[in-house]
Scaffold this active site. Sequence first.
Site, mmCIF file in Angstrom:
data_model
loop_
_atom_site.group_PDB
_atom_site.id
_atom_site.type_symbol
_atom_site.label_atom_id
_atom_site.label_comp_id
_atom_site.label_asym_id
_atom_site.label_seq_id
_atom_site.Cartn_x
_atom_site.Cartn_y
_atom_site.Cartn_z
ATOM 1 N N ASP A 151 -0.437 3.556 5.278
ATOM 2 C CA ASP A 151 -0.714 2.958 5.632
ATOM 3 C C ASP A 151 -1.369 4.087 6.766
ATOM 4 O O ASP A 151 -0.298 3.886 7.534
ATOM 5 C CB ASP A 151 -1.048 1.246 5.887
ATOM 6 C CG ASP A 151 -1.755 0.408 6.868
ATOM 7 O OD1 ASP A 151 -3.190 0.694 6.901
ATOM 8 O OD2 ASP A 151 -1.122 0.336 7.871
ATOM 9 N N ARG A 167 0.513 -0.963 -0.002
ATOM 10 C CA ARG A 167 0.273 0.091 -0.360
ATOM 11 C C ARG A 167 0.544 1.072 -0.209
ATOM 12 O O ARG A 167 2.361 1.278 1.002
ATOM 13 C CB ARG A 167 -1.139 0.482 0.701
ATOM 14 C CG ARG A 167 -0.056 -0.385 2.506
ATOM 15 C CD ARG A 167 -0.957 -0.675 3.820
ATOM 16 N NE ARG A 167 -0.813 -0.910 4.438
ATOM 17 C CZ ARG A 167 -1.049 -2.527 4.265
ATOM 18 N NH1 ARG A 167 -0.980 -3.566 3.479
ATOM 19 N NH2 ARG A 167 -0.523 -3.624 5.568
#
Length: 181
Positions: free
Chosen positions: A102, A99
């Site tokens: 986060d 990702r």
Amino acid sequence: MTNLTVNRVTISLGSNLGKRKNNIKECIKYLQNLKEFHLIDVSSLYETSPMYNRNQQEFINCVLDCETTLKPLELLDMTLLIEIKMGRDKSSSQRNQPRKIDIDILTYNNEIIKENRLVIPHPLIAERKFVLIPLFELKGNILIPGHFKKIEDLIKQLNENSDKIRQCNYRINEKDIPYSS
């Protein structure tokens, strides 16, 4: 933040896609642009191994010490919105995927909060060096609400199989984060 309750909050940031340090800086900028949010301090950056899905790039992590007038669920909604603005795709049913950003709320005052959508302190705080070490850097050897142990004791009980962590030779400071209004 006058005439409203000011809450002391710690937040964890992590990124393992793209320009990880820049992603962290961009996220801090988004947070600082919230009128209900005041950044007090940022830990050093730490490069850490992924914990649950090890087949991905290492993360850059840090912890923020902040004040906010937002209530816990309002803060959660703001952090989720920032993750989406920064390209986080939570549509996949698979957890622990790479990702760009986060954002986790670690602590909110010294409260224990259990809602359907939010648990504070973060439920995995005691097993994550990438959270405990930068949190120790910022807050010292504090007691984590509900854990009945101080940060140093939680770090000591983590075994060698937990996440690997090393401090980066880079620290974010205010001049690194462009402000916009």
